[in-house]
Design a protein around this motif. Structure first.
Motif, PDB file in Angstrom:
ATOM      1  N   ALA A 158       7.599   4.704   2.559  1.00 51.76           N
ATOM      2  CA  ALA A 158       6.137   4.800   2.596  1.00 51.76           C
ATOM      3  C   ALA A 158       5.608   3.458   3.074  1.00 51.76           C
ATOM      4  N   ALA A 159       4.532   3.492   3.893  1.00 48.68           N
ATOM      5  CA  ALA A 159       4.074   2.249   4.504  1.00 48.68           C
ATOM      6  C   ALA A 159       2.612   2.329   4.888  1.00 48.68           C
ATOM      7  N   VAL A 160       1.935   1.182   4.772  1.00 49.47           N
ATOM      8  CA  VAL A 160       0.547   1.030   5.197  1.00 49.47           C
ATOM      9  C   VAL A 160       0.385  -0.336   5.852  1.00 49.47           C
ATOM     10  N   ILE A 161      -0.274  -0.364   6.998  1.00 51.84           N
ATOM     11  CA  ILE A 161      -0.750  -1.598   7.619  1.00 51.84           C
ATOM     12  C   ILE A 161      -2.256  -1.430   7.777  1.00 51.84           C
ATOM     13  N   GLN A 175       7.058  12.542   7.625  1.00 52.04           N
ATOM     14  CA  GLN A 175       5.705  13.100   7.745  1.00 52.04           C
ATOM     15  C   GLN A 175       4.927  12.550   8.926  1.00 52.04           C
ATOM     16  N   GLY A 176       5.566  11.830   9.834  1.00 52.90           N
ATOM     17  CA  GLY A 176       4.863  11.276  10.976  1.00 52.90           C
ATOM     18  C   GLY A 176       4.062  10.046  10.607  1.00 52.90           C
ATOM     19  N   ALA A 177       3.395   9.468  11.614  1.00 48.71           N
ATOM     20  CA  ALA A 177       2.584   8.271  11.421  1.00 48.71           C
ATOM     21  C   ALA A 177       1.178   8.523  11.941  1.00 48.71           C
ATOM     22  N   GLN A 178       0.216   7.853  11.320  1.00 47.59           N
ATOM     23  CA  GLN A 178      -1.188   8.058  11.658  1.00 47.59           C
ATOM     24  C   GLN A 178      -1.909   6.712  11.744  1.00 47.59           C
ATOM     25  N   CYS A 179      -2.987   6.708  12.514  1.00 51.49           N
ATOM     26  CA  CYS A 179      -3.964   5.629  12.466  1.00 51.49           C
ATOM     27  C   CYS A 179      -5.309   6.264  12.182  1.00 51.49           C
ATOM     28  N   MET A 191       3.607  -4.488  15.567  1.00 56.35           N
ATOM     29  CA  MET A 191       4.422  -3.280  15.419  1.00 56.35           C
ATOM     30  C   MET A 191       3.544  -2.035  15.433  1.00 56.35           C
ATOM     31  N   ALA A 192       2.370  -2.121  14.791  1.00 51.91           N
ATOM     32  CA  ALA A 192       1.457  -0.981  14.781  1.00 51.91           C
ATOM     33  C   ALA A 192       0.955  -0.656  16.175  1.00 51.91           C
ATOM     34  N   ARG A 193       0.705  -1.684  17.000  1.00 59.71           N
ATOM     35  CA  ARG A 193       0.202  -1.434  18.343  1.00 59.71           C
ATOM     36  C   ARG A 193       1.260  -0.835  19.263  1.00 59.71           C
ATOM     37  N   LEU A 226       8.770   1.611   9.314  1.00 58.67           N
ATOM     38  CA  LEU A 226       8.601   3.055   9.096  1.00 58.67           C
ATOM     39  C   LEU A 226       7.528   3.635  10.008  1.00 58.67           C
ATOM     40  N   ILE A 227       6.416   2.932  10.173  1.00 63.66           N
ATOM     41  CA  ILE A 227       5.343   3.459  11.014  1.00 63.66           C
ATOM     42  C   ILE A 227       5.839   3.671  12.439  1.00 63.66           C
ATOM     43  N   LEU A 228       6.618   2.750  12.952  1.00 62.25           N
ATOM     44  CA  LEU A 228       7.193   2.915  14.289  1.00 62.25           C
ATOM     45  C   LEU A 228       8.144   4.095  14.355  1.00 62.25           C
TER      46      LEU A 228
END
Length: 262
Positions: free
Chosen positions: A114-117, A132-136, A186-188, A213-215
């Motif tokens: 689990a991850a949040v930026i 569960q995929g990644a979201q912004c 990494m988020a970008r 994880l987000i990547l």
């Protein structure tokens, strides 16, 4: 109590943003940590204090690893651990920029689940849970599909271009850009804003756990500079750099890099 670890991290990140944005970066008290470990501000410590109180109370059986907390080997005996950077990009924060982030993750047996930026001053929250995929901002994200390395926009610090890092003695002719927060870089890449990112120096787990994880959940590929998977909650919480992109571009970057020494 939030039902899932991701729900908990989102709630914690939002509270972190409320605390951090009460400080005016250039006016926040700032000092240098021992041993050249970089700067810290009173905002970093205020956010860390809140998180270190909130998160272990919600998950008392989880270990704790944070840039701004004294490390405790007890975390090594835990199956799950929080990996936290209260403010990633402290220099940016102290300069009054908006490109700093809160980076929060949970790792289970070495793998982030689990991850949040969260960039509160840019109103951007990147989230992911394993499988569960990644979201912004709740919208699905995915990386760039560009495969030509010489056309790629790559987030990297200038020292990455040094000749000794590359197989043929010079860096590929990609377009280099930079963002001070490693988590934000990494988020970008995860959201396709840039084609790749890399850092070739040893990297602290708290800077990269959430982005890992987000990547991956966005569909990107990420490894250390030698191409090996990232594993977390190590006795020394530092990894051998980070390379991230789509699968083909990641392969091209790894092939172009010189084999790191011991």
């Amino acid at each position: 109590m939030p039902a899932t670890d991701l729900d908990l991290l989102i709630q914690a990140a939002q509270q972190a943003g409320e605390i951090a944005t009460k400080f005016t970066g250039p006016e926040a008290k700032r000092w240098d940590k021992p041993d050249g470990s970089g700067p810290v501000t009173e905002a970093d410590l205020a956010v860390n204090s809140m998180l270190e109180d909130m998160l272990p109370k919600a998950r008392p059986d989880y270990g704790w690893l944070s840039e701004e907390s004294e490390d405790n080997a007890d975390r090594l005996s835990k199956d799950r651990v929080f990996i936290i950077d209260p403010i990633d990009g402290t220099r940016s924060f102290a300069a009054g920029s908006t490109t700093w982030a809160h980076s929060l993750a949970v790792a289970e047996k070495g793998v982030v689940t689990a991850a949040v930026i969260y960039l509160p001053q840019r109103d951007l929250i990147y989230t992911a849970a394993k499988g569960q995929g990644a979201q912004c901002n709740d919208a699905p994200i995915s990386p760039s599909m560009l495969t030509d390395l010489t056309s790629a926009e790559v987030l990297a610090a200038r020292p990455v271009l040094d000749s000794h890092h590359w197989q043929d003695g010079s860096a590929p002719d990609f377009k280099r850009s930079h963002r001070p927060s490693l988590a934000y870089r990494m988020a970008r890449v995860a959201d396709g804003g840039f084609d790749a990112m890399l850092t070739l120096r040893p990297s602290w787990e708290w800077d990269i756990a959430a982005g890992d994880l987000i990547l991956r959940e966005a569909g990107g590929h990420i490894s250390d500079r030698a191409g090996l998977p990232l594993r977390f909650n190590n006795p020394r919480p530092q990894l051998n750099g980070v390379v991230a992109a789509n699968v083909e571009l990641h392969r091209a970057l790894i092939a172009a890099l010189a084999t790191p020494g011991p």
